[in-house]
Scaffold this active site. Structure first.
Site, PDB file in Angstrom:
ATOM      1  CB  SER A  42      -3.641  -0.346  -3.240  1.00 51.85           C
ATOM      2  OG  SER A  42      -2.894   0.191  -4.162  1.00 51.85           O
ATOM      3  CE  LYS A  83      -0.346   2.160  -1.406  1.00 49.69           C
ATOM      4  NZ  LYS A  83      -1.318   1.207  -1.825  1.00 49.69           N
TER       5      LYS A  83
END
Length: 185
Positions: A42, A83
């Site tokens: 990711s 993230k």
């Protein structure tokens, strides 16, 4: 006499082991840095699966402000994720959502163009306006459509942030001049 000396030696060894254990426990508990390992795609191409990270747990606390673009580790439903901070409290973010595809972010300057072109052709498409609430952040993975992030689960509380993430290799580069030794001087 020999028996007393042996007991004293054992007591000294036990004391050293105990004090070393206490020192390690205190250091592990109070040192604001932790190691972590990237798992999954990711954050590709910035971070890669298996890469070692240093997590600075002082981040977001007094004197260490949260900033757009920083990469952070955070808790979400009992798991830890990594993230990038995309939106801060008060930011307005537009997403193009469809039934079968991951949400796409839309530049606010292109809203009218998207409305005319995409929404006219796709009955399942809709534009969603997300206002990041106070005390929360909007998080995105660098891996684009490979990432499950705030496009799916919404903004996250700043209190869920564990710390700012830096690849271990970047931390080591900063200290290389301090630890390198030339054998041929």
């Amino acid at each position: 006499m020999l028996d007393f000396s042996l007991k004293r030696c054992r007591l000294k060894r036990l004391s050293i082991i105990f004090l070393t254990g206490m020192a390690l426990f205190i250091a592990a508990y109070f040192v604001p840095f932790r190691l972590a390992v990237v798992s999954g795609p990711s954050m590709t191409p910035t971070l890669h699966s298996g890469q070692l990270l240093v997590v600075d747990q002082r981040y977001g606390k007094s004197g260490h402000a949260i900033a757009r673009g920083d990469i952070v580790s955070f808790n979400f439903h009992g798991a830890k994720y990594v993230k990038r901070i995309y939106g801060l409290p008060g930011d307005v973010i537009y997403q193009l959502n469809t039934d079968n595809e991951p949400a796409m972010l839309i530049d606010s300057k292109l809203l009218e163009h998207i409305r005319k072109s995409v929404l006219a052709r796709r009955s399942d498409a809709r534009i969603v306006k997300v206002v990041v609430p106070p005390g929360q952040v909007y998080l995105l993975g660098d891996g684009g459509m490979l990432s499950v992030d705030s496009r799916s689960f919404g903004p996250q509380p700043q209190s869920a942030i564990i710390g700012k993430v830096t690849p271990l290799k970047d931390v080591m580069k900063k200290f290389r001049p301090l630890i390198s030794v030339s054998l041929f001087q």
